[in-house]
Design a protein around this motif. Sequence first.
Motif, PDB file in Angstrom:
ATOM      1  N   ALA A 193       0.856  -1.195   0.000  1.00  0.00           N
ATOM      2  CA  ALA A 193       0.000   0.000   0.000  1.00  0.00           C
ATOM      3  C   ALA A 193       0.886   1.236   0.000  1.00  0.00           C
ATOM      4  O   ALA A 193       1.798   1.353   0.811  1.00  0.00           O
ATOM      5  N   ARG A 194       0.599   2.148  -0.938  1.00  0.00           N
ATOM      6  CA  ARG A 194       1.322   3.421  -1.021  1.00  0.00           C
ATOM      7  C   ARG A 194       0.324   4.558  -0.829  1.00  0.00           C
ATOM      8  O   ARG A 194      -0.690   4.619  -1.527  1.00  0.00           O
ATOM      9  N   TRP A 195       0.618   5.420   0.120  1.00  0.00           N
ATOM     10  CA  TRP A 195      -0.278   6.521   0.478  1.00  0.00           C
ATOM     11  C   TRP A 195       0.448   7.857   0.355  1.00  0.00           C
ATOM     12  O   TRP A 195       1.649   7.941   0.574  1.00  0.00           O
ATOM     13  N   ARG A 196      -0.334   8.905   0.042  1.00  0.00           N
ATOM     14  CA  ARG A 196       0.189  10.265  -0.002  1.00  0.00           C
ATOM     15  C   ARG A 196      -0.932  11.215   0.442  1.00  0.00           C
ATOM     16  O   ARG A 196      -2.058  11.122  -0.043  1.00  0.00           O
ATOM     17  N   VAL A 197      -0.615  12.103   1.375  1.00  0.00           N
ATOM     18  CA  VAL A 197      -1.575  13.143   1.765  1.00  0.00           C
ATOM     19  C   VAL A 197      -1.352  14.298   0.779  1.00  0.00           C
ATOM     20  O   VAL A 197      -0.349  14.998   0.856  1.00  0.00           O
ATOM     21  N   GLU A 198      -2.290  14.463  -0.139  1.00  0.00           N
ATOM     22  CA  GLU A 198      -2.109  15.421  -1.229  1.00  0.00           C
ATOM     23  C   GLU A 198      -2.465  16.858  -0.853  1.00  0.00           C
ATOM     24  O   GLU A 198      -1.825  17.789  -1.330  1.00  0.00           O
ATOM     25  N   ALA A 199      -3.500  17.021  -0.041  1.00  0.00           N
ATOM     26  CA  ALA A 199      -3.955  18.382   0.252  1.00  0.00           C
ATOM     27  C   ALA A 199      -4.869  18.384   1.458  1.00  0.00           C
ATOM     28  O   ALA A 199      -5.388  17.350   1.873  1.00  0.00           O
ATOM     29  N   ARG A 200      -5.054  19.563   1.996  1.00  0.00           N
ATOM     30  CA  ARG A 200      -6.094  19.806   2.999  1.00  0.00           C
ATOM     31  C   ARG A 200      -7.110  20.669   2.282  1.00  0.00           C
ATOM     32  O   ARG A 200      -6.771  21.741   1.771  1.00  0.00           O
ATOM     33  N   GLU A 201      -8.343  20.191   2.192  1.00  0.00           N
ATOM     34  CA  GLU A 201      -9.365  20.875   1.403  1.00  0.00           C
ATOM     35  C   GLU A 201     -10.673  20.976   2.168  1.00  0.00           C
ATOM     36  O   GLU A 201     -11.050  20.044   2.872  1.00  0.00           O
ATOM     37  N   GLN A 202     -11.337  22.075   1.977  1.00  0.00           N
ATOM     38  CA  GLN A 202     -12.707  22.190   2.462  1.00  0.00           C
ATOM     39  C   GLN A 202     -13.594  21.825   1.281  1.00  0.00           C
ATOM     40  O   GLN A 202     -13.502  22.452   0.223  1.00  0.00           O
ATOM     41  N   ILE A 203     -14.397  20.770   1.447  1.00  0.00           N
ATOM     42  CA  ILE A 203     -15.267  20.347   0.352  1.00  0.00           C
ATOM     43  C   ILE A 203     -16.716  20.327   0.823  1.00  0.00           C
ATOM     44  O   ILE A 203     -16.998  20.150   2.009  1.00  0.00           O
ATOM     45  N   THR A 204     -17.599  20.510  -0.136  1.00  0.00           N
ATOM     46  CA  THR A 204     -19.024  20.482   0.135  1.00  0.00           C
ATOM     47  C   THR A 204     -19.632  19.281  -0.572  1.00  0.00           C
ATOM     48  O   THR A 204     -19.425  19.080  -1.771  1.00  0.00           O
ATOM     49  N   VAL A 205     -20.338  18.465   0.197  1.00  0.00           N
ATOM     50  CA  VAL A 205     -21.100  17.331  -0.304  1.00  0.00           C
ATOM     51  C   VAL A 205     -22.526  17.523   0.217  1.00  0.00           C
ATOM     52  O   VAL A 205     -22.767  18.416   1.037  1.00  0.00           O
ATOM     53  N   PRO A 206     -23.495  16.743  -0.248  1.00  0.00           N
ATOM     54  CA  PRO A 206     -24.873  16.936   0.231  1.00  0.00           C
ATOM     55  C   PRO A 206     -25.031  16.918   1.754  1.00  0.00           C
ATOM     56  O   PRO A 206     -25.934  17.553   2.286  1.00  0.00           O
ATOM     57  N   ALA A 207     -24.141  16.239   2.483  1.00  0.00           N
ATOM     58  CA  ALA A 207     -24.237  16.175   3.951  1.00  0.00           C
ATOM     59  C   ALA A 207     -23.698  17.430   4.628  1.00  0.00           C
ATOM     60  O   ALA A 207     -23.862  17.593   5.829  1.00  0.00           O
ATOM     61  N   GLY A 208     -23.033  18.324   3.875  1.00  0.00           N
ATOM     62  CA  GLY A 208     -22.502  19.543   4.477  1.00  0.00           C
ATOM     63  C   GLY A 208     -21.129  19.902   3.936  1.00  0.00           C
ATOM     64  O   GLY A 208     -20.638  19.299   2.982  1.00  0.00           O
ATOM     65  N   THR A 209     -20.509  20.859   4.571  1.00  0.00           N
ATOM     66  CA  THR A 209     -19.168  21.304   4.203  1.00  0.00           C
ATOM     67  C   THR A 209     -18.200  20.833   5.278  1.00  0.00           C
ATOM     68  O   THR A 209     -18.456  21.020   6.476  1.00  0.00           O
ATOM     69  N   PHE A 210     -17.088  20.229   4.840  1.00  0.00           N
ATOM     70  CA  PHE A 210     -16.160  19.600   5.779  1.00  0.00           C
ATOM     71  C   PHE A 210     -14.724  19.960   5.438  1.00  0.00           C
ATOM     72  O   PHE A 210     -14.356  20.062   4.273  1.00  0.00           O
TER      73      PHE A 210
END
Length: 186
Positions: free
Chosen positions: A115-132
């Motif tokens: 398994a190879r992982w990378r934390v690409e960004a910190r983002e505020q995103i909006t989906v139907p359940a809200g903004t996170f």
Amino acid sequence: QRAEHYLPPPLGASFTIARADTGSHRVPATQVVFTIAQQTWQQRTLIAVESVDAIVLLDPADGHWLAQLAPAGRRPVYSWDPGWGWEWPLEVGKTWTRQHVMAHHATGLPFRFTARWRVEAREQITVPAGTFDTFRLAYSDGYNEDTYWFSAELGWYVKARLKRAGWHPLGPGTSERQMIAQTIRK
């Protein structure tokens, strides 16, 4: 900005995820409700993320996936050694690689993968359940190329884009997932 450690979703929380699947990812339900509970497995009390499709058991210390159980009878389907998931603390730019063995309990056959992982960004995103506020994590293992938008506040992902390669043992497929409802915010 970073998330120092894993905070599990509170017991009783529920998350509804809408799915748009193709190929081998296709499941009958286009919306799946996940409910957070506890379950004892291998003499440990774990977080149980329960849905009609499966029960995923998480380590409460770090959120790593330890096993997937069939909902009927709660028999193990898969288990991971070591547990599958991200490494804490999360911070943009962090990468890590881990060797895993996934056991398929029906056949008893182990499947080894990296398994190879990378934390690409910190983002505020909006989906139907809200903004996170989320961490966007990229994952690859030679069979899957996935992206997760993980909310440290909820202890669960609010959006995911999953892609299986043509040589994946289950065949190619994609899954677009986003949270459309949640019952408890921390």
